[in-house]
Design a protein around this motif. Sequence first.
Motif, PDB file in Angstrom:
ATOM      1  N   PRO A   1      -4.439 -25.689  30.856  1.00 47.86           N
ATOM      2  CA  PRO A   1      -5.140 -25.550  29.567  1.00 47.86           C
ATOM      3  C   PRO A   1      -4.612 -24.387  28.723  1.00 47.86           C
ATOM      4  CG  PRO A   1      -6.699 -25.917  31.351  1.00 47.86           C
ATOM      5  CD  PRO A   1      -5.373 -25.655  32.002  1.00 47.86           C
ATOM      6  N   VAL A   2      -4.337 -23.262  29.378  1.00 48.15           N
ATOM      7  CA  VAL A   2      -3.816 -22.110  28.643  1.00 48.15           C
ATOM      8  C   VAL A   2      -2.407 -22.407  28.136  1.00 48.15           C
ATOM      9  CG1 VAL A   2      -3.302 -19.646  28.771  1.00 48.15           C
ATOM     10  CG2 VAL A   2      -5.214 -20.587  30.084  1.00 48.15           C
ATOM     11  N   LEU A   3      -1.615 -23.039  28.979  1.00 48.04           N
ATOM     12  CA  LEU A   3      -0.248 -23.382  28.587  1.00 48.04           C
ATOM     13  C   LEU A   3      -0.254 -24.352  27.409  1.00 48.04           C
ATOM     14  CD1 LEU A   3       2.757 -23.076  29.235  1.00 48.04           C
ATOM     15  CD2 LEU A   3       2.539 -24.971  30.851  1.00 48.04           C
ATOM     16  N   ALA A   4      -1.136 -25.341  27.452  1.00 48.52           N
ATOM     17  CA  ALA A   4      -1.229 -26.299  26.350  1.00 48.52           C
ATOM     18  C   ALA A   4      -1.628 -25.599  25.056  1.00 48.52           C
ATOM     19  CB  ALA A   4      -2.232 -27.398  26.704  1.00 48.52           C
ATOM     20  N   ALA A   5      -2.597 -24.693  25.153  1.00 54.10           N
ATOM     21  CA  ALA A   5      -3.039 -23.975  23.950  1.00 54.10           C
ATOM     22  C   ALA A   5      -1.916 -23.128  23.375  1.00 54.10           C
ATOM     23  CB  ALA A   5      -4.248 -23.106  24.294  1.00 54.10           C
ATOM     24  N   GLU A   6      -1.138 -22.483  24.272  1.00 54.89           N
ATOM     25  CA  GLU A   6      -0.053 -21.629  23.798  1.00 54.89           C
ATOM     26  C   GLU A   6       1.038 -22.451  23.125  1.00 54.89           C
ATOM     27  OE1 GLU A   6       2.737 -18.278  25.885  1.00 54.89           O
ATOM     28  OE2 GLU A   6       0.558 -18.089  25.989  1.00 54.89           O
ATOM     29  N   LEU A   7       1.228 -23.673  23.588  1.00 55.22           N
ATOM     30  CA  LEU A   7       2.239 -24.552  22.999  1.00 55.22           C
ATOM     31  C   LEU A   7       1.704 -25.355  21.815  1.00 55.22           C
ATOM     32  CD1 LEU A   7       3.914 -25.924  26.288  1.00 55.22           C
ATOM     33  CD2 LEU A   7       4.856 -24.230  24.697  1.00 55.22           C
ATOM     34  N   GLY A   8       0.416 -25.149  21.499  1.00 58.03           N
ATOM     35  CA  GLY A   8      -0.167 -25.868  20.371  1.00 58.03           C
ATOM     36  C   GLY A   8      -0.466 -27.325  20.663  1.00 58.03           C
ATOM     37  N   ILE A   9      -0.635 -27.651  21.953  1.00 57.69           N
ATOM     38  CA  ILE A   9      -0.909 -29.033  22.343  1.00 57.69           C
ATOM     39  C   ILE A   9      -2.415 -29.258  22.395  1.00 57.69           C
ATOM     40  CG2 ILE A   9      -0.646 -30.767  24.171  1.00 57.69           C
ATOM     41  CD1 ILE A   9       1.891 -29.242  25.037  1.00 57.69           C
ATOM     42  N   ARG A  10      -2.895 -30.283  21.728  1.00 60.36           N
ATOM     43  CA  ARG A  10      -4.304 -30.651  21.802  1.00 60.36           C
ATOM     44  C   ARG A  10      -4.497 -31.639  22.940  1.00 60.36           C
ATOM     45  NH1 ARG A  10      -5.703 -32.864  16.051  1.00 60.36           N
ATOM     46  NH2 ARG A  10      -7.461 -33.674  17.266  1.00 60.36           N
ATOM     47  N   VAL A  11      -5.473 -31.337  23.793  1.00 64.88           N
ATOM     48  CA  VAL A  11      -5.786 -32.232  24.916  1.00 64.88           C
ATOM     49  C   VAL A  11      -7.170 -32.800  24.677  1.00 64.88           C
ATOM     50  CG1 VAL A  11      -6.031 -32.418  27.408  1.00 64.88           C
ATOM     51  CG2 VAL A  11      -4.352 -30.838  26.442  1.00 64.88           C
ATOM     52  N   GLU A  12      -7.279 -34.119  24.566  1.00 63.70           N
ATOM     53  CA  GLU A  12      -8.542 -34.761  24.277  1.00 63.70           C
ATOM     54  C   GLU A  12      -8.806 -35.903  25.261  1.00 63.70           C
ATOM     55  OE1 GLU A  12      -8.540 -36.092  20.279  1.00 63.70           O
ATOM     56  OE2 GLU A  12      -8.379 -34.081  19.394  1.00 63.70           O
TER      57      GLU A  12
END
Length: 220
Positions: A208-219
């Motif tokens: 989750p932190v990695l996705a946020a740092e890369l600007g990836i939205r997870v839904e």
Amino acid sequence: MGEAGVRSARRPEVRLPPLEPWPDGELQPDGDYDGLEFREADLAGQDGAGARFMDCALTGCAVDETALGRARVLDSVLTGLRGVGTNLAESTFRDVEVLDPRLGGTQLHGAVLERVVIRGGKIDYLNLREARLKDVVFESCVLVEPDFSGARLERVEFVDCALKEADFGGATLKDVDLRGAAPLEIVRGLDRLSGAVISTGQLLDLAPVLAAELGIRVEG
């Protein structure tokens, strides 16, 4: 060579000679301490900046606000140190064992650590900014909000160690083994983890932190 091609840290082999008890008194700036045992010494607030400790044992000492900037600690064993705000900026630790510390706000920015083991205990808000760590092992200890920003880490291992809210911003890592860190919490610098090895489970925890740092939205 460890698993997954990561090179293992070389641990210190400290063999202390027979030690003389330190005559209680005040540390001196640029003092030279060789073959001494500091036992239950109250060093709080003292100024030992630039001092050299060689073949020494410090056991159960209080180091609150002790000034030890640019100190050199060589071939020594530090056991049960306790204190807040110890200043060890730009110091050198080489072939040193640190056992069961209870420290907070320790300043090690710009320090050099080589062949050092930190085993047991708890250190809050450890400042290792711009430090150089080579052949360093953190083992069975708790690190709360350690700051490795801008530091260089080579052959560093975290073994059965809690790493909470760590900052690796701007750090450079080579042969850093994070697999033994549980929990492994990184608040900044995930993009600097090239050169580190983590487990599959840790990758899922960090996702989750990695996705946020890369600007990836997870839904959903």
